[in-house]
Design a protein around this motif. Structure first.
Motif: not given
Length: 301
Positions: A47-49, A51-68
Motif C-alpha cells: 500500500v502506498w499513500d 489508499d494505493l494498493r498493488e493488485m495481483n494481476n499478471p502481465l497482459p498476454r500481448w505484452w508477454v508476447y512482445l517480450f518474447i
C-alpha cells in the motif's frame, strides 16, 4: 594502448550482450512462474499513500508476447549480423562493404559525366558551367568544412581565392597533387634559436616591418639581427619559399593571425598543419574536376 586492443574486449562486449539477452528471457520466464500470496480482495498487501494498493494481476498476454518476440529477434539478429563482439554473423555483413558497394553504384551512374570532363584541361573546365556546378558540389562536400563555403578560409585554414600558395605555384598540377595527396606544413618552435623573450618580441616587430604593418622601429632594428634563424625557410628578404612551404611575410596575408602577439606565439610554439589526402574519398576524375574549380577560385578576376 595494447590493453585496449586485446582479444579480451570483443569477448567481453559480446559476452555482456548475450548474457543480457538471456537474462531478459530468464526473468520473463521466472516472473511467469512466481506466485504471490494475494489477499481476499486480490491485492498483494503493498500500500502506498494510504489508499494505493498493488493488485495481483499478471502481465497482459500481448505484452508477454512482445517480450518474447524481442528476445527471439535479438538472438536471430545476433546470429545473422555482427552484434556479439567482432563475430561477423552468418551473413558476414559489414558496414564498410555496404558503403563500398553503394559508392561503386553511385560512381557508375555518374561515370559518363566525368568521362566527358576527363579529357579537358583544368583551365578549360573552369570555363564550363556544368563542370563548375559539379566542382562546386564536390567543394561543398569535401573542402568547405575547413576552407569555408566562400573558400576564404579562416585562422589556420588557407584562403583559396587570393592566389597565395604556400607549397607551390598554384598551377592546376600543384592543386591536383595537393588535393590528392594532402600537405603537411610544419614550422618548428624557434624561440631557443632566437634567444630570450625580448629577442623573440624584437624579432616579431621585425617581421611586422617586412609587410609594412604597424611596429616599433627600435625593436624591429634590434630584431633584424635575429632574422638569420628564420631566413633559412622564409628567405633573406622574407618572401618565403615554395620548396619549404614557408609563407611570404611581406604580403600582409596572415594564416595564423596578425599582430605582435600572434607572431610571438608562432615563434615560441611553432605550427603543425595538416591537410588530409582526399584520394581515399574521391576518384581521380572527381579530383580533376575539383582541381578546375579550385583553380578558378583564385582566377575569378
Amino acid at each position: 594502448m595494447s590493453d585496449f586492443t586485446s582479444e579480451f574486449w570483443h569477448l567481453y562486449v559480446g559476452g555482456i550482450t548475450l548474457i543480457s539477452i538471456l537474462a531478459c528471457a530468464f526473468f520473463l520466464w521466472a516472473s511467469g512462474k512466481t506466485r504471490v500470496m494475494a489477499t481476499a480482495d486480490n491485492t498483494t498487501g503493498h500500500v502506498w499513500d494510504g489508499d494505493l494498493r498493488e493488485m495481483n494481476n499478471p502481465l497482459p498476454r500481448w505484452w508477454v508476447y512482445l517480450f518474447i518476440i524481442t528476445v527471439v529477434f535479438a538472438l536471430a539478429y545476433g546470429a545473422l549480423y555482427p552484434m556479439f563482439g567482432k563475430m561477423g554473423g552468418v551473413l558476414n555483413w559489414t558496414s564498410h562493404e555496404q558503403w563500398a558497394a553503394e559508392r561503386a553504384r553511385a560512381l557508375a551512374k555518374v561515370e559518363p559525366l566525368y568521362a566527358k570532363f576527363q579529357g579537358m584541361d583544368p583551365k578549360d573546365l573552369a570555363k564550363d558551367a556544368q563542370a563548375m556546378a559539379v566542382g562546386e558540389r564536390l567543394y561543398m562536400n569535401y573542402c568547405a568544412q575547413c576552407h569555408g563555403s566562400d573558400a576564404r578560409g579562416s585562422k589556420g585554414f588557407p584562403n583559396l581565392t587570393d592566389a597565395d600558395w604556400l607549397g607551390g605555384d598554384g598551377s592546376p598540377a600543384y592543386i591536383h597533387q595537393t588535393i590528392a595527396q594532402g600537405r603537411i606544413g610544419v614550422m618548428p618552435p624557434m624561440a631557443a634559436a632566437v634567444g630570450g623573450s625580448e629577442d623573440v618580441r624584437n624579432l616579431a616587430h621585425y617581421v611586422l616591418s617586412l609587410s609594412g604593418s604597424p611596429h616599433d622601429s627600435v625593436r624591429a632594428s634590434q630584431g633584424a639581427a635575429k632574422w638569420a634563424a628564420c631566413a633559412a625557410c622564409h628567405g633573406a628578404d622574407g618572401k618565403g619559399m615554395h620548396a619549404t612551404g614557408a609563407p611570404d611575410l611581406t604580403d600582409q596575408i596572415w594564416l595564423h593571425g596578425w599582430g605582435e602577439e600572434a607572431i610571438v606565439r608562432a615563434i615560441n610554439q611553432g605550427f603543425n598543419n595538416v591537410m588530409p589526402a582526399q584520394n581515399a574519398l574521391l576518384t581521380d576524375a572527381q579530383i580533376h574536376v575539383l582541381t578546375g574549380y579550385v583553380w578558378k577560385l583564385s582566377h575569378a578576376n
